[in-house]
Design an enzyme around this catalytic site. Structure first.
Site, PDB file in Angstrom:
ATOM      1  N   HIS A 193       0.849  -1.191   0.000  1.00 22.08           N
ATOM      2  CA  HIS A 193       0.000   0.000   0.000  1.00 22.08           C
ATOM      3  C   HIS A 193       0.886   1.243   0.000  1.00 22.08           C
ATOM      4  CE1 HIS A 193       0.726  -1.086   4.226  1.00 22.08           C
ATOM      5  NE2 HIS A 193       0.549   0.181   4.544  1.00 22.08           N
ATOM      6  N   HIS A 252       1.195   5.271   0.869  1.00 20.17           N
ATOM      7  CA  HIS A 252       0.683   6.369   1.685  1.00 20.17           C
ATOM      8  C   HIS A 252       0.832   7.663   0.904  1.00 20.17           C
ATOM      9  CE1 HIS A 252       0.790   4.226   5.657  1.00 20.17           C
ATOM     10  NE2 HIS A 252       1.650   3.476   4.988  1.00 20.17           N
TER      11      HIS A 252
END
Length: 154
Positions: free
Chosen positions: A102, A104
């Site tokens: 993922h 950010h």
């Protein structure tokens, strides 16, 4: 492999998770971080569960890259700042808490920068983890530097 927290969130959408979602297509979902560093802190997550960036197939990696750019533009618009970090941790030792790749997007404002990731590296320097030399300004790379460069290029 069991479902990661992100896989569970994206498939089951428990509680008010749908409120956190800011972008979705067939390969990627982006949502506001449940524990934001700053207002607008957003995560961009591929729907396929892999732990590290290099494990993504090319099609998903491209979709993630496109989504990161689209969502970053929306974060800029929403927060009123055109400065932000895009960060990804790959593996537990890099600080990855959820074993599902993922990205950010963290909006930044004047005066709030912290080099904490760099400080953590500096604080763990040992003989086995010395600071690399500055890259040479001229001439050909040799030795370990040439070897690692060539491996990355291959």
């Amino acid at each position: 492999m069991s479902d990661s927290l992100f896989t569970m969130l994206m498939t089951k959408k428990p509680g008010n998770f749908a409120e956190q979602i800011v972008y979705e297509d067939d390969k990627v979902m982006a949502f506001l971080d449940k524990f934001p560093q700053v207002p607008g802190h957003t995560l961009v997550v591929p729907k396929v569960q892999v732990e590290k960036v290099h494990e993504l197939n090319e099609e998903t990696a491209a979709a993630v890259g496109i989504a990161v750019a689209k969502v970053a533009a929306k974060v800029v618009e929403a927060t009123g700042t055109d400065q932000y970090n895009i960060m990804v941790n790959n593996g537990k030792d890099s600080g990855q808490e959820v074993p599902h790749v993922h990205f950010h997007i963290i909006p930044r404002k004047a005066g709030d920068y912290s080099a904490s990731w760099a400080k953590s590296i500096e604080q763990t320097r040992t003989a086995a983890n010395p600071r690399p030399d500055k890259l040479p300004d001229d001439g050909e790379f040799t030795g370990d530097l040439k070897a690692i460069r060539d491996k990355i290029r291959a």
